[in-house]
Design a protein around this motif. Structure first.
Motif, short mmCIF file in Angstrom:
data_model
loop_
_atom_site.label_atom_id
_atom_site.label_comp_id
_atom_site.label_asym_id
_atom_site.label_seq_id
_atom_site.Cartn_x
_atom_site.Cartn_y
_atom_site.Cartn_z
N GLU A 180 95.67 24.95 -5.58
CA GLU A 180 94.49 24.75 -4.77
C GLU A 180 94.56 25.55 -3.49
O GLU A 180 95.62 25.96 -3.04
CB GLU A 180 94.32 23.26 -4.43
N GLN A 438 84.91 19.22 -1.45
CA GLN A 438 85.43 19.49 -2.78
C GLN A 438 84.34 19.46 -3.85
O GLN A 438 84.29 20.33 -4.73
CB GLN A 438 86.53 18.48 -3.13
N LYS A 439 83.46 18.46 -3.78
CA LYS A 439 82.40 18.36 -4.78
C LYS A 439 81.46 19.55 -4.70
O LYS A 439 81.05 20.12 -5.73
CB LYS A 439 81.63 17.05 -4.62
N ASN A 442 83.10 22.75 -5.96
CA ASN A 442 83.16 22.73 -7.41
C ASN A 442 81.80 23.06 -8.03
O ASN A 442 81.71 23.77 -9.04
CB ASN A 442 83.64 21.36 -7.90
N ASN A 447 82.46 24.37 -11.62
CA ASN A 447 83.61 23.61 -12.13
C ASN A 447 83.27 22.13 -12.15
O ASN A 447 83.21 21.48 -11.10
CB ASN A 447 84.83 23.86 -11.24
#
Length: 507
Positions: A180, A438-439, A442, A447
């Motif tokens: 990451e 993060q969401k 993505n 992703n």
């Protein structure tokens, strides 16, 4: 206490939060990862894992000087694999040193040492180590080590620092996954002890952090059973085993048990067998039907319940299901606790879940070491059903929020605005959070690998709306979000992450 002088490449024992001392190597941190302010610390790569962390110097011990001591107090399979990895590393390093010496002798002259590259995180090559005459590390000027210094350091008068991390507001431990980006993968692992006393006028609501402030966990001597090895259950069982618990596992798809058997777990053939073999049996399954079937179905948990046996329901279900399961378990003389968890697959893997418990308080206390292993905080909320209610409310808010974020991203695109700029602005404001970052990242990367299944958040929204109806309380925001998730499910997004609700807006 003696001062520990360390350099890049030194092998050490590092103590991180509540985890046991673990073998590692001092390495050079990524260029864009800043050192925490305050206490002196070194960046350590842990053997046998993908974890790196900033560790305070007082939580580090030289590897060789304390090897026998550490092997005596740590017996887990993963720990032994990590020690084996260190020994393999040393053998390779010794071989390279011998080869290098042989070449030097054959030429009849000594090759002068010269500075070489600083070891990177995944660099296992000791030919990259610097001249032994180089000075010790300072806070601002890390320098490489030499093979002669591996493991060298004071071996006496050294004690682990036991003061809680919370006393130092400028220092936090962070894990950094190799897979990451540093900016988005750092998660605080410090855990605080917090007990809130019950108000005399309240409805028996009490909150308590079950984590020991000194980071140590003494596993219960009770036999633990665990049913359900999905996204959440797998991480929970892994942490129970890591912290020394004796665990028997069962899963509907038996192949999922294999990895945990290799890690030291025992195998149960049926839920009934697990319940009968174990003192405390946990379950974590997908929905109310699965939870009922696990207990009431053929070879179900109920058949293995005897007086004194404990059953802990960790699934996110409705209060009515909890009431039913509590009644049938206690009717056989068993003890019942509900303990749904707030978090995600990543938080489950990291042992950073938030546990909401209700029911038999004595079971909650018996589960103390288990809750410490799997979560950062646990709350006891009174009578059975209260944890289910609180969990549904939390997931209702999370699901509605995720749908709103997806709506904002797609509206930005539809009006000619940069989605990345929208995210950058969002993450500088009051709504900034790891979850949002993060969401959204993505989503922008396409992703949608599940961290929390979309189908499960839609289930939770549906149950929360039903709970609101029973309480005669309106839930229009949740109802609107539920429709968006239903559309996403119709677009075959059920088994993707909750962030895949984004696709309901673009199709």
């Amino acid at each position: 206490m003696a001062t520990v002088h360390l350099r890049i490449g030194d092998l050490v024992w590092g103590k991180l939060g509540r985890y046991p001392p673990w073998p590692g190597k001092v390495v050079s941190p990524p260029k864009d990862l800043k050192k925490p302010r305050g206490k002196k610390c070194h960046f350590v790569k842990f053997f046998g894992t993908e974890d790196h962390a900033w560790i305070k110097v007082e939580q580090l011990k030289p590897y060789h000087a304390h090897k026998e001591e550490m092997i005596k107090i740590n017996k887990g399979k993963r720990f032994q694999q990590a020690v084996d990895a260190v020994e393999d590393f040393l053998k390779k390093a010794k071989g390279k040193e011998q080869n290098s010496d042989g070449k030097g002798d054959s030429k009849g002259k000594k090759t002068p040492n010269k500075p070489l590259k600083i070891l990177e995180e995944d660099d296992e090559d000791l030919s990259a180590l610097k001249d032994p005459s180089e000075k010790d590390l300072t806070d601002s000027d890390p320098e490489p080590s030499t093979l002669e210094r591996l493991g060298v350091g004071p071996g006496s008068g050294f004690k682990w620092e036991s003061s809680p991390v919370k006393d130092d507001p400028h220092f936090h431990h962070f894990l950094l996954s190799q897979s990451e980006k540093p900016a988005s993968s750092m998660e605080p692992i410090s855990k605080r002890l917090k007990i809130i006393d019950e108000d005399s006028g309240s409805t028996s609501i009490q909150a308590a952090d079950s984590t020991a402030i000194n980071g140590s966990i003494i596993p219960t001597d009770k036999r633990i059973g665990f049913l359900g090895l999905g996204l959440m259950g797998s991480g929970i069982v892994s942490n129970l085993l890591k912290m020394g618990h004796v665990v028997t596992v069962w899963n509907r798809t038996a192949e999922k048990c294999d990895l945990f058997i290799q890690e030291g777990a025992r195998l149960g053939r049926t839920p009934a067998e697990v319940a009968s073999m174990c003192d405390i049996t946990f379950s974590c399954v997908s929905d109310p039907k699965a939870a009922r079937d696990l207990v009431l179905g053929p070879s179900g948990v109920l058949q293995g319940i005897r007086p004194g046996k404990c059953y802990v329901e960790m699934s996110t279900v409705d209060p009515e299901t909890i009431t039913e399961l509590s009644q049938v378990i206690t009717s056989r003389g068993g003890r019942f606790l509900e303990a749904p968890v707030a978090g995600s697959q990543q938080l489950s893997n990291d042992g950073m879940l938030v546990i909401l418990s209700a029911g038999d308080r004595t079971v909650y206390e018996d589960c103390s070491s288990c809750f410490q292993a799997m979560g950062k905080t646990s709350f006891f909320l009174g009578e059975a059903g209260n944890a289910a209610r609180m969990m549904l409310i939390l997931n209702m808010v999370q699901g509605s929020f995720m749908a709103t974020i997806a709506e904002g991203l797609t509206l930005a695109q539809a009006t000619g605005q940069s989605q990345q700029t929208f995210l950058d602005i969002l993450c500088q404001g009051q709504m900034a959070s790891t979850f949002v970052d993060q969401k959204c990242q993505n989503i922008l990367q396409g992703n949608f690998k599940p961290d929390y299944y979309l189908k499960h958040i839609q289930k939770d929204l549906r149950l929360a709306i039903s709970m609101g109806d029973m309480a005669n309380h309106p839930t229009p925001m949740a109802a609107a979000a539920n429709e968006v998730y239903k559309r996403a499910k119709a677009l075959d997004q059920s088994d993707n992450d909750i962030s895949a609700v984004y696709r309901a807006y673009i199709h």
